[in-house]
Design a protein around this motif. Structure first.
Motif, PDB file in Angstrom:
ATOM      1  N   ILE A   1     -14.981  23.452 -37.397  1.00  0.00           N
ATOM      2  CA  ILE A   1     -15.389  23.547 -35.930  1.00  0.00           C
ATOM      3  C   ILE A   1     -14.503  24.666 -35.190  1.00  0.00           C
ATOM      4  CG2 ILE A   1     -14.941  22.374 -33.690  1.00  0.00           C
ATOM      5  CD1 ILE A   1     -16.965  20.802 -35.507  1.00  0.00           C
ATOM      6  N   ILE A   2     -13.238  24.983 -35.466  1.00  0.00           N
ATOM      7  CA  ILE A   2     -12.521  26.041 -35.049  1.00  0.00           C
ATOM      8  C   ILE A   2     -13.042  27.409 -35.683  1.00  0.00           C
ATOM      9  CG2 ILE A   2     -10.169  27.370 -35.083  1.00  0.00           C
ATOM     10  CD1 ILE A   2      -8.864  24.443 -35.015  1.00  0.00           C
TER      11      ILE A   2
ATOM     12  N   VAL B   1     -11.128  18.592 -30.495  1.00  0.00           N
ATOM     13  CA  VAL B   1     -11.812  19.414 -31.493  1.00  0.00           C
ATOM     14  C   VAL B   1     -11.957  18.237 -32.769  1.00  0.00           C
ATOM     15  CG1 VAL B   1     -11.069  20.817 -33.499  1.00  0.00           C
ATOM     16  CG2 VAL B   1     -11.061  21.551 -31.200  1.00  0.00           C
TER      17      VAL B   1
ATOM     18  N   GLN C   1     -16.274  27.809 -36.124  1.00  0.00           N
ATOM     19  CA  GLN C   1     -17.653  28.035 -35.512  1.00  0.00           C
ATOM     20  C   GLN C   1     -17.187  28.435 -33.953  1.00  0.00           C
ATOM     21  OE1 GLN C   1     -20.791  27.855 -36.609  1.00  0.00           O
ATOM     22  NE2 GLN C   1     -19.382  27.678 -38.590  1.00  0.00           N
ATOM     23  N   ALA C   2     -16.377  27.961 -33.270  1.00  0.00           N
ATOM     24  CA  ALA C   2     -15.944  28.353 -31.860  1.00  0.00           C
ATOM     25  C   ALA C   2     -15.216  29.762 -31.583  1.00  0.00           C
ATOM     26  CB  ALA C   2     -14.730  27.303 -31.469  1.00  0.00           C
ATOM     27  N   LEU C   3     -14.325  30.180 -32.983  1.00  0.00           N
ATOM     28  CA  LEU C   3     -14.051  31.563 -32.951  1.00  0.00           C
ATOM     29  C   LEU C   3     -15.067  32.529 -33.163  1.00  0.00           C
ATOM     30  CD1 LEU C   3     -11.423  33.099 -32.253  1.00  0.00           C
ATOM     31  CD2 LEU C   3     -10.817  32.809 -34.654  1.00  0.00           C
ATOM     32  N   THR C   4     -15.965  32.233 -34.177  1.00  0.00           N
ATOM     33  CA  THR C   4     -17.094  32.929 -34.179  1.00  0.00           C
ATOM     34  C   THR C   4     -17.841  33.295 -33.079  1.00  0.00           C
ATOM     35  OG1 THR C   4     -17.156  32.399 -36.502  1.00  0.00           O
ATOM     36  CG2 THR C   4     -19.035  33.475 -35.599  1.00  0.00           C
ATOM     37  N   ALA C   5     -18.021  32.040 -32.247  1.00  0.00           N
ATOM     38  CA  ALA C   5     -18.995  32.463 -30.985  1.00  0.00           C
ATOM     39  C   ALA C   5     -17.937  33.246 -29.901  1.00  0.00           C
ATOM     40  CB  ALA C   5     -19.316  30.998 -30.451  1.00  0.00           C
ATOM     41  N   TRP C   6     -16.789  32.820 -29.837  1.00  0.00           N
ATOM     42  CA  TRP C   6     -16.028  33.674 -28.821  1.00  0.00           C
ATOM     43  C   TRP C   6     -16.125  35.174 -29.348  1.00  0.00           C
ATOM     44  CZ3 TRP C   6     -11.419  36.319 -29.251  1.00  0.00           C
ATOM     45  CH2 TRP C   6     -10.856  36.673 -27.830  1.00  0.00           C
TER      46      TRP C   6
END
Length: 88
Positions: A35-36, A21, A38-43
């Motif tokens: 970054i986190i 990350v 964005q990743a959490l939104t995608a998940w």
């Protein structure tokens, strides 16, 4: 100006993942939090889509809109034949 209310979440992240990350954040010139997020939104989006598809599949089962398992196996096994069975 972003006036969205936020909430701090805490999670223990394995060190190798945290380092990845940080590397991505550095490469993109973004914060670790960005970054986190964005990743959490995608998940979350993927999980919502998985739920939608599961509910859709269960509705098909309830409506009897299914294909018999043995029919699927017979079709799949025919794929290696010179003339495979057509899709039904």
């Amino acid at each position: 100006m972003n006036t969205m209310t936020t909430k701090v979440l805490t999670a223990h992240i394995p060190l190798p993942l945290a380092e990845q990350v940080d590397q991505i954040a550095s490469r993109l010139e973004r914060s670790r939090g960005w970054i986190i997020k964005q990743a959490l939104t995608a998940w979350v989006g993927q999980e919502e889509e998985r739920r939608r598809l599961t509910l859709e599949a269960l509705a098909d089962v309830d409506a009897g809109d299914v294909i018999d398992h043995q029919d699927v196996r017979t079709w799949a096994e025919s794929l290696s034949a010179k003339t495979p069975l057509p899709l039904q």
